[in-house]
Write a protein that holds these residues in place. Structure first.
Motif, PDB file in Angstrom:
ATOM      1  N   GLY A  27       0.790  -1.216   0.000  1.00  0.00           N
ATOM      2  CA  GLY A  27       0.000   0.000   0.000  1.00  0.00           C
ATOM      3  C   GLY A  27       0.823   1.266   0.000  1.00  0.00           C
ATOM      4  N   CYS A  28       1.997   1.220  -0.593  1.00  0.00           N
ATOM      5  CA  CYS A  28       2.806   2.413  -0.779  1.00  0.00           C
ATOM      6  C   CYS A  28       3.104   3.146   0.519  1.00  0.00           C
ATOM      7  N   SER A  29       3.550   2.440   1.537  1.00  0.00           N
ATOM      8  CA  SER A  29       3.986   3.155   2.726  1.00  0.00           C
ATOM      9  C   SER A  29       5.251   3.915   2.360  1.00  0.00           C
ATOM     10  N   SER A  30       5.527   4.972   3.102  1.00  0.00           N
ATOM     11  CA  SER A  30       6.632   5.838   2.740  1.00  0.00           C
ATOM     12  C   SER A  30       7.971   5.128   2.902  1.00  0.00           C
ATOM     13  N   GLY A  75       1.003   9.884  16.306  1.00  0.00           N
ATOM     14  CA  GLY A  75       1.899  10.942  16.762  1.00  0.00           C
ATOM     15  C   GLY A  75       2.621  11.616  15.615  1.00  0.00           C
ATOM     16  N   ALA A  76       3.493  12.530  15.981  1.00  0.00           N
ATOM     17  CA  ALA A  76       4.270  13.259  14.991  1.00  0.00           C
ATOM     18  C   ALA A  76       5.718  12.774  14.965  1.00  0.00           C
ATOM     19  N   GLN A  77       5.979  11.715  15.755  1.00  0.00           N
ATOM     20  CA  GLN A  77       7.339  11.190  15.820  1.00  0.00           C
ATOM     21  C   GLN A  77       7.361   9.748  15.333  1.00  0.00           C
ATOM     22  N   VAL A  97       6.830   2.659  13.098  1.00  0.00           N
ATOM     23  CA  VAL A  97       5.901   3.513  12.353  1.00  0.00           C
ATOM     24  C   VAL A  97       6.437   4.936  12.241  1.00  0.00           C
ATOM     25  N   ALA A  98       6.250   5.488  11.064  1.00  0.00           N
ATOM     26  CA  ALA A  98       6.470   6.910  10.844  1.00  0.00           C
ATOM     27  C   ALA A  98       5.135   7.601  11.137  1.00  0.00           C
ATOM     28  N   PRO A  99       5.120   8.921  11.303  1.00  0.00           N
ATOM     29  CA  PRO A  99       3.855   9.616  11.562  1.00  0.00           C
ATOM     30  C   PRO A  99       2.789   9.243  10.531  1.00  0.00           C
ATOM     31  N   GLY A 100       1.617   8.868  11.034  1.00  0.00           N
ATOM     32  CA  GLY A 100       0.500   8.529  10.161  1.00  0.00           C
ATOM     33  C   GLY A 100       0.518   7.129   9.586  1.00  0.00           C
ATOM     34  N   GLU A 101       1.556   6.373   9.897  1.00  0.00           N
ATOM     35  CA  GLU A 101       1.715   5.056   9.296  1.00  0.00           C
ATOM     36  C   GLU A 101       1.050   3.971  10.146  1.00  0.00           C
ATOM     37  N   LYS A 102       0.633   2.888   9.473  1.00  0.00           N
ATOM     38  CA  LYS A 102       0.061   1.725  10.165  1.00  0.00           C
ATOM     39  C   LYS A 102       0.820   0.496   9.707  1.00  0.00           C
ATOM     40  N   VAL A 103       1.284  -0.303  10.662  1.00  0.00           N
ATOM     41  CA  VAL A 103       1.971  -1.539  10.304  1.00  0.00           C
ATOM     42  C   VAL A 103       1.422  -2.652  11.176  1.00  0.00           C
ATOM     43  N   GLY A 104       1.870  -3.854  10.930  1.00  0.00           N
ATOM     44  CA  GLY A 104       1.421  -4.970  11.735  1.00  0.00           C
ATOM     45  C   GLY A 104       2.434  -6.083  11.729  1.00  0.00           C
ATOM     46  N   GLY A 105       2.259  -7.006  12.668  1.00  0.00           N
ATOM     47  CA  GLY A 105       3.144  -8.153  12.737  1.00  0.00           C
ATOM     48  C   GLY A 105       2.416  -9.344  13.322  1.00  0.00           C
ATOM     49  N   ASN A 106       2.858 -10.508  12.897  1.00  0.00           N
ATOM     50  CA  ASN A 106       2.309 -11.755  13.441  1.00  0.00           C
ATOM     51  C   ASN A 106       3.348 -12.382  14.354  1.00  0.00           C
TER      52      ASN A 106
END
Ligand SMILES: [Cu+2]
Length: 134
Positions: A27-30, A75-77, A97-106
């Motif tokens: 999904g094109c994360s930065s 957050g902004a950090q 995570v960068a600001p605004g990012e969503k990640v996950g792990g199993n």
């Protein structure tokens, strides 16, 4: 000498292309991530919100076995998420995570108590929680 450097260049290019493909698929994360787990689980067992500078909760709970964790920046950090067992063994993957990012792990976690924290300098003191696996 040139015969040595040429294959290295090719390998680097292939690795770069693979990383690019992963970024597009997730999904094109930065930030490009090689970790195939670095996508937000659709049905996360735990959702942790990364705020400046704390997690949204001090305690999280999940059932033993496969544990899907979503880590969402509010957050902004930049923040990361370390899950560490009672013997201080870090579980993989370590999420970031960068600001605004969503990640996950199993994760595969046995019953017990785990420490969760962000290890960016200065963050752990307030950015920590307890994960109880039952
Ligand atoms: Cu942090």
């Amino acid at each position: 000498m040139t015969r040595r450097t040429l294959p290295l260049t090719i390998r680097t290019t292939i690795a770069g292309a693979a990383l690019l493909g992963t970024a597009v698929l997730s999904g094109c994360s930065s930030s490009a991530k090689a970790d195939p787990n670095a996508t937000v689980p659709a049905n996360a067992d735990i959702t942790v919100l990364a705020q400046d500078i704390k997690f949204d909760l001090k305690t999280y709970t999940a059932k033993a076995g496969q544990v899907k964790v979503a880590y969402i920046s509010q957050g902004a950090q930049v923040h990361n998420l370390i899950i560490e067992d009672a013997n201080k063994v870090k579980q993989t993957p370590v999420l970031k995570v960068a600001p605004g990012e969503k990640v996950g792990g199993n994760y595969t976690l046995a019953a017990g108590t785990f420490a969760m924290y962000c290890n960016i300098p200065g963050h752990k003191q307030s950015m920590n929680a307890v994960l109880t696996i039952t």
